[in-house]
Every structure is written in C-alpha cells, then in structure tokens.
Design a protein around this motif. Structure first.
Motif, short mmCIF file in Angstrom:
data_model
loop_
_atom_site.label_atom_id
_atom_site.label_comp_id
_atom_site.label_asym_id
_atom_site.label_seq_id
_atom_site.Cartn_x
_atom_site.Cartn_y
_atom_site.Cartn_z
N ASP A 21 -4.07 -61.49 60.28
CA ASP A 21 -3.04 -61.13 61.46
C ASP A 21 -1.99 -62.12 61.43
OD1 ASP A 21 -2.28 -59.64 63.41
OD2 ASP A 21 -3.40 -61.03 64.90
N TYR A 22 -0.78 -62.07 60.79
CA TYR A 22 0.18 -63.11 60.43
C TYR A 22 -0.58 -64.13 59.54
CZ TYR A 22 2.86 -60.08 63.42
OH TYR A 22 3.49 -59.17 64.11
N ASN A 23 -0.34 -65.39 59.84
CA ASN A 23 -1.14 -66.35 59.16
C ASN A 23 -2.46 -66.78 59.70
OD1 ASN A 23 -0.33 -67.50 61.48
ND2 ASN A 23 0.60 -69.37 60.75
N LYS A 24 -3.06 -65.76 60.48
CA LYS A 24 -4.29 -65.96 61.15
C LYS A 24 -5.56 -65.18 60.02
CE LYS A 24 -3.83 -67.18 65.83
NZ LYS A 24 -3.51 -66.14 66.82
N GLU A 25 -6.67 -65.58 59.98
CA GLU A 25 -7.69 -65.02 59.34
C GLU A 25 -8.85 -64.62 60.26
OE1 GLU A 25 -6.95 -66.57 54.98
OE2 GLU A 25 -8.23 -67.58 56.33
N LEU A 26 -9.10 -63.42 60.95
CA LEU A 26 -9.78 -63.13 61.95
C LEU A 26 -11.14 -62.64 61.63
CD1 LEU A 26 -7.06 -61.67 64.39
CD2 LEU A 26 -8.07 -64.17 64.18
N PRO A 27 -12.38 -63.37 61.74
CA PRO A 27 -13.51 -62.72 61.51
C PRO A 27 -14.08 -61.52 62.09
CG PRO A 27 -13.89 -65.01 62.34
CD PRO A 27 -12.23 -64.62 62.56
N TYR A 28 -14.01 -60.48 62.05
CA TYR A 28 -14.64 -59.41 62.61
C TYR A 28 -16.16 -59.03 62.33
CZ TYR A 28 -10.28 -57.73 65.07
OH TYR A 28 -9.15 -57.57 65.89
N PHE A 29 -16.87 -58.93 63.33
CA PHE A 29 -18.18 -58.64 63.31
C PHE A 29 -18.39 -57.17 63.07
CE2 PHE A 29 -20.54 -62.68 65.07
CZ PHE A 29 -19.90 -63.47 64.37
N ILE A 30 -19.04 -56.47 62.08
CA ILE A 30 -19.25 -55.12 62.23
C ILE A 30 -20.80 -54.53 61.88
CG2 ILE A 30 -16.88 -54.65 61.31
CD1 ILE A 30 -18.37 -54.12 58.39
N ASP A 31 -21.04 -53.73 61.88
CA ASP A 31 -22.44 -53.16 61.58
C ASP A 31 -23.46 -53.66 62.69
OD1 ASP A 31 -24.53 -51.93 60.18
OD2 ASP A 31 -23.90 -52.92 58.29
N PHE A 32 -23.37 -53.02 63.76
CA PHE A 32 -24.18 -53.71 64.95
C PHE A 32 -25.47 -52.68 65.18
CE2 PHE A 32 -22.18 -56.98 67.32
CZ PHE A 32 -20.92 -57.50 66.71
N GLY A 33 -25.66 -51.78 64.21
CA GLY A 33 -27.00 -50.91 64.29
C GLY A 33 -28.10 -51.83 64.96
#
Ligand SMILES: Nc1ncnc2c1ncn2[C@@H]1O[C@H](COP(=O)(O)OP(=O)(O)O)[C@@H](O)[C@H]1O
Ligand SMILES: [Mg+2]
Length: 270
Positions: free
Chosen positions: A206-218
């Motif tokens: 996101d522009y110069n940011k690197e955002l860690p998204y958590f996925i796979d919450f089953g």
C-alpha cells in the motif's frame, strides 16, 4: 489509486459462472455438485456477486476464485474472493475435528458435508472477529454452504497480494512487530489463529507500506479451547523462526511470548 486490469487471462465473459466453473468437465474434488451449484447461484441471485472471473489459487483445502462484486455488497472494490472448500478431502475432515472439539462455540457434527459447511461458517465468524479486532484480514461478506465470500486483498495493479513466503520484505522488523501486534489484538478479541505461517499471511503493498494480512481463519479457535495456549505459542514460534531464518531478526522472543501469554490469561479470566 491507479487501477490497471491484471494481465491474468480472464475467461470469456459471455459464459455464466457455473458453466465456466464446470468448463472442461472439472468438478474439482466435489466443490461443485448440483446441490453446491445451486448454493453458488444464490450469491448471484442475491446480487452479491456478478460473475466468476478466474481461479486464483488452490489452497490446502479450498479453491480460491476472484469474482466480480455484485450491487448488494457495500464496498468500493470491484472484485471479491470466493473461497470454495473442497468437500471430498478426508484428511482435512479428520484434521479439522481437533479445532472444533472442545471449542465451546461448536458442538460436534457428524456428517462430513455438514461439518465442511459449519467449518466455512466458522471461518466467516472468525473473520468477523478479526474485523472487529481491527487487524489486517479480509472483510467477510457471506458464508453459504461450502462457499465464503470475502474481500480481495490485492496491490494497486489488482494483482493478488503474495504470500509472505514469496515476498522479500523491506523492513522485516517492522512487519514482524505488526504481526505480533495483530496476534495480541486477536487474543484480546478472544481468538487464536492456530495456523499462522508464511503461507497464511499475505503482503499487501500500500504505497510504500507492506501490510501483513492474516488469512485462512477456518481453524482459528476461541481462547476457551483447551489447546488454545498451545496453538498460540505455536503460531508465535512459527512466525519467529521464519523471520530468524529469512531475515536474521534478533528480538527477545521470550519477553514477547510472556507479554502475549499475559494477555491470554487476562482474557481467560475476564
Ligand atoms: N482474500 C484473499 N485475497 C487474496 N488472496 C487470497 C485471499 N484468500 C486466499 N487467497 C490466496 O489463496 C491462497 C489459499 O487461501 P487459504 O485461505 O489459505 O486456503 P486454504 O485454507 O485452502 O489453505 C492463499 O495462500 C492466498 O494466496
Ligand atoms: Mg492456507
């Protein structure tokens, strides 16, 4: 934000989504039986999705599709994700039991199909908790049968956010701290992810940011689950070892774990 169409090949647009999925006679591992196709059609009937664009990934236990958003979903994005749990995987069926047994939110269900549907609803519910906790995670919109509709995490070019394992971070210490902060926020929301790994974290640029998204919450469990603390520590260990191995980060991991364990105990007694 400049939006360019992904270079990825899209299937012809005149076809209906079901035909497209069944294209080549591939009803992948039972994702799309007639009954399941009817469930999928409901997303369209309800205006939640417009059409299925392409298959993005084959996960451990699901197939991931990029879909065009329908008019009844209130989000700016043009595309969403449908996660379709495969219903014919017996190892998966066996392995998911451990996360459901002893989680007070769920009673044990016997039929495999009902169990997968319940698992899908569970992931939806867990993603809702993540949303309320204010962490980076896809916003969930609906769960029906073995299908989960959620936000598509992509970069400015509409390309999918890569898995942490395939991405070279420019500020690993900073990203690691955000991940720890997210784990804490989840625990405060009484949830443990329980399968955090460089596969289940995707990096949104996101522009110069690197955002860690958590996925796979089953498989995420309530902190009330008998093994929640074990899963929590395993998550932290997995992520820490990855960052040590890949980026040689050097942090006081015992202190980090103690701080998180403290929050866990506080929440358990709350
Ligand atoms: N909301 C999303 N946005 C972008 N990519 C996603 C999204 N959900 C899943 N993916 C991609 O699909 C892959 C498989 O998804 P995941 O939820 O981990 O499925 P599985 O449970 O089958 O492992 C992920 O590693 C990621 O690359
Ligand atoms: Mg996964």
């Amino acid at each position: 934000m400049a939006r360019r169409r992904s270079k990825r090949k899209m299937p012809p647009l005149h076809e209906g989504p079901l035909e497209r999925l069944e294209e080549g006679g591939k009803v992948e591992d039972g994702v799309l039986t007639q009954y399941r196709a009817r469930i999928l059609a409901k997303f369209i009937a309800k205006g939640e999705i417009d059409k299925i664009e392409f298959k993005l990934a084959r996960g451990k236990e699901s197939d991931i599709f990029v879909v065009k958003k329908g008019p009844s979903i209130d989000i700016e994005d043009e595309y969403l994700i449908i996660k379709a749990y495969r219903i014919e995987r017996s190892e998966f069926f066996k392995s998911i039991r451990q996360y459901i047994v002893s989680d007070p939110r769920f009673s044990v269900v016997k039929s495999r199909y009902r169990l997968i549907d319940m698992w899908c609803k569970k992931e939806y519910g867990n993603l809702k908790v993540a949303e309320v906790a204010g962490i980076y995670a896809p916003k969930p919109f609906a769960a029906r049968g073995n299908f989960l509709l959620m936000q598509y995490i992509h970069d400015d070019n509409m390309d999918p956010a890569p898995q942490l394992k395939d991405y070279r971070l420019s500020k690993p210490d900073e990203t690691f701290n955000i991940i720890i902060d997210q784990i804490k926020k989840l625990v405060r929301a009484q949830l443990v992810h329980a399968d955090l790994s460089p596969y289940n974290i995707i990096i949104k640029k996101d522009y110069n940011k690197e955002l860690p998204y958590f996925i796979d919450f089953g498989q995420a469990v309530s902190i009330q689950h008998l093994r929640a603390l074990e899963f929590l520590n395993r998550d932290i260990d997995n992520i820490y070892s990855y960052f040590v191995h890949e980026y040689k980060i050097d942090l006081d991991i015992d202190k980090i774990k103690n701080d998180i364990d403290k929050i866990f105990i506080e929440e358990l007694n709350a």
